[in-house]
Design a protein around this motif. Structure first.
Motif, mmCIF file in Angstrom:
data_model
loop_
_atom_site.group_PDB
_atom_site.id
_atom_site.type_symbol
_atom_site.label_atom_id
_atom_site.label_comp_id
_atom_site.label_asym_id
_atom_site.label_seq_id
_atom_site.Cartn_x
_atom_site.Cartn_y
_atom_site.Cartn_z
ATOM 1 N N GLY A 16 0.801 -1.217 0.000
ATOM 2 C CA GLY A 16 0.000 0.000 0.000
ATOM 3 C C GLY A 16 0.836 1.270 0.000
ATOM 4 O O GLY A 16 0.412 2.296 -0.534
ATOM 5 N N CYS A 69 -2.259 -3.479 2.110
ATOM 6 C CA CYS A 69 -2.705 -2.430 3.031
ATOM 7 C C CYS A 69 -3.300 -3.152 4.235
ATOM 8 O O CYS A 69 -4.393 -3.707 4.146
ATOM 9 N N GLU A 93 -3.069 4.053 3.055
ATOM 10 C CA GLU A 93 -2.471 3.218 2.022
ATOM 11 C C GLU A 93 -3.514 2.524 1.158
ATOM 12 O O GLU A 93 -3.184 1.701 0.317
#
Ligand code: SF4
Lengths: 74, 365
Positions: free
Chosen positions: B38, B65, B353
Motif C-alpha cells: 500500500g 494495506c 495506504e
C-alpha cells in the motif's frame, strides 16, 4: 502502515537513540537492531517507534552510480 | 534530505521512463505488474507514475494495506471491547475511521469510549503503566514491518511485569498472500514489485518460490519515485531478457537477503502462524500471526471476553476485488459518490495506504 522513514542518529544511549529528519527529533528504540554496530551519524529506517534497519551508505552511493551507468549503457 | 531527495530526481526519472517505454515497445502484449504494498500504491499515485508509464504497462494494486485486508470481525471485536468500562483502546490512527459492521472506533470515541491514537506500541504500553486500574488493549494490525515492534513491546511488557497491557493480534504475513494470488485464475500477472519494508525484516528468500515455481520476476523496491521506476524496469528486463525469473533487490540500501534476523527472532519468540482471513482473499493458510501461549496473559483474544454481534461487510463495496487486483476503484459505483475519505464506506477508502484513498486523493494515477 508500513510507512517508515530514514532518520539520522544524533544521540545514542543504551537501547535508545534520538533520531532526526528535517529538524524533527524523536526517540526510538534500538531493540530490533544489533546496537553495537550503530554510530552517531548513521541513518536508520524508523517505523512505529523502532529503528527496524540500518541504511547502508556505501551501497546507496554505489547503486546510484550504477543506475546512472545502466541508463547510459542499456 | 539524505536518502530521500536523491531518489526524487525528475531528470533521472524521465530517463528511466524512456527505458521502460523502450522495454515495453519490445513486447507486443501488455505487461501487468502488481505493486503488493500500500505504501507503493500511495507513492505511485502521488508521483502520478501510472499515467507516465504508458498504455503497455499496467500497475495493479495488491493486498498490501493491512487495515484494508483486516476483516470486519476483528474491528467488531475491538469495538465490543472499547465499550467495556475499564477498557482503553490504543491504536494506530489508520484504524479509527474504518467502518465495522455497525460502528467505527471514531464513532465509539464520540460516544465516550476511551480510544487513544498512538504512534508506537511502546506508547500504548506507557498508557497501561499510567493507568493501572484500566485494561489497555493495543490493536496489533500490520505486516512483518510492524509485527516485530509489537513483539518487542510484548516482550517488554512481560519483562517489566505490566499486567494490564494486552494486544488484540490481527497481524498478517505477506508471502502466503502472494501464494494465494499466484494461484488465482482470474489474475494474470507478469511480475511483482515486492514491499520494501516488509522485506527489510524478512529478506528476499520468502519470495523465491514465486520466481522458481511460477516463473514470475520479483523485485523488492524502495518507496521513492526512482526506486519504484527502477524496480519496474528491472522486472521488465527480466521478462524481456528471458534469463529465468529471479528475486532481485532494488532497495538494497535497506534490504539484505537475510532481512533483519533480530527482528525476525522477536516475531518468532512471541507469535506463531495461524490460518487467517483476508478481506477479498478469504482464508489463507498460515498467513496470520497469533500470540504464543507463553505470552497468553497479554493476549486480548484469550483474556478479554467480548460480545461480538453479527459481522457484516459494507453493502456495495468492492474493496475485496480491488485488493485482489481484479477491479479498480473506478469500477465501484460508490467511489467518489457515497464513498469519500470523510464518509468512507469501505476500509480501502480510509487507510492512508488504501487503493481507493490513493485514487481519490491523486486521481487515477
Ligand atoms: S470506493 Fe468505497 S465502497 Fe467502493 S470499493 Fe472503495 S472503499 Fe469500497
Amino acid at each position: 502502515m508500513c510507512l517508515a522513514v530514514p532518520m539520522k542518529i544524533v544521540e545514542l544511549k543504551d537501547m535508545e537513540a534520538i533520531v532526526e529528519l528535517g529538524g524533527v527529533r524523536r526517540s526510538v528504540s534500538l531493540t530490533l537492531l544489533t546496537e553495537d554496530t550503530l554510530q552517531v551519524g548513521d541513518y536508520v529506517i524508523v517505523h512505529a517507534g523502532f529503528a527496524i534497519q540500518k541504511l547502508d551508505d556505501d551501497d546507496a552511493r554505489e547503486r546510484l552510480i550504477l543506475l546512472k551507468e545502466m541508463l547510459e549503457l542499456a | 534530505m539524505k536518502y530521500l531527495d536523491e531518489y526524487r530526481d525528475p531528470a533521472l526519472a524521465h530517463r528511466i521512463l524512456d527505458k521502460i517505454a523502450e522495454a515495453c515497445g519490445e513486447r507486443s502484449e501488455l505487461a501487468a505488474i502488481m505493486e503488493v504494498c500500500g505504501t507503493h500504491t500511495m507513492s505511485i499515485a502521488r508521483a502520478g507514475l501510472r499515467s507516465l508509464l504508458g498504455e503497455n504497462l499496467r500497475l495493479l494494486s495488491g493486498p498490501g494495506c493491512p487495515v484494508c485486508v483486516t476483516p470486519n470481525d476483528y474491528l467488531d471485536r475491538a469495538i465490543a471491547i472499547a465499550r467495556q468500562r475499564d477498557a482503553i483502546i490504543a491504536t494506530f490512527g489508520d484504524m479509527m475511521k474504518v467502518p465495522g459492521s455497525s460502528s467505527s472506533l471514531y464513532q465509539e470515541r464520540g460516544n465516550g469510549a476511551r480510544i487513544e491514537m498512538v504512534y508506537s506500541p511502546l506508547d500504548a504500553l506507557k498508557i497501561a503503566e499510567q493507568n493501572p486500574l484500566n485494561k489497555v488493549i493495543f490493536l496489533g494490525v500490520g505486516f512483518e514491518t510492524t509485527a516485530p515492534t509489537v513483539a518487542a513491546t510484548l516482550a517488554k511488557a512481560r519483562a517489566d511485569g505490566v499486567k494490564n497491557f494486552f494486544v488484540l493480534c490481527g497481524h498478517k504475513i505477506v508471502p502466503p498472500a502472494l501464494f494465494a494470488l499466484v494461484n488465482d485464475p482470474e489474475l494474470k500477472l507478469d511480475g511483482f514489485l515486492c514491499p520494501g519494508h516488509v522485506s527489510a525484516i524478512i529478506g528476499s528468500r520468502p519470495y523465491e518460490f514465486i520466481a522458481r515455481d511460477y516463473g514470475l520476476p520479483c523485485v523488492i523496491a524502495g518507496f521513492e519515485p526512482l526506486d519504484i521506476l527502477q524496480g519496474i524496469w528491472m522486472i521488465l528486463r527480466q521478462i524481456i531478457e528471458k534469463r529465468g525469473a529471479s528475486v532481485e533487490i532494488q532497495y538494497s540500501r535497506a534490504v539484505a537477503a537475510e532481512g533483519n534476523p533480530k527482528a525476525a527472532a522477536f516475531m518468532e519468540k512471541v507469535f506463531e502462524p495461524v490460518d487467517s482471513i483476508w478481506r477479498g482473499l478469504g482464508k489463507i493458510p498460515a498467513s496470520g500471526l497469533a500470540i504464543k501461549e507463553e505470552f497468553g496473559d497479554w493476549d486480548a483474544a484469550r483474556v478479554i471476553q467480548a460480545d461480538v454481534g453479527e459481522t457484516r461487510e459494507p453493502a456495495g463495496c468492492i474493496c475485496g476485488m480491488i485488493l485482489r487486483g481484479v477491479r479498480l476503484p473506478m469500477d465501484c459505483p460508490l467511489f467518489r459518490k457515497t464513498c469519500t475519505p470523510e464518509n468512507p464506506v469501505g476500509a480501502c477508502m480510509v487507510s492512508s495506504e488504501g487503493t481507493c484513498a490513493a485514487y481519490y486523493k491523486y486521481g487515477n494515477g
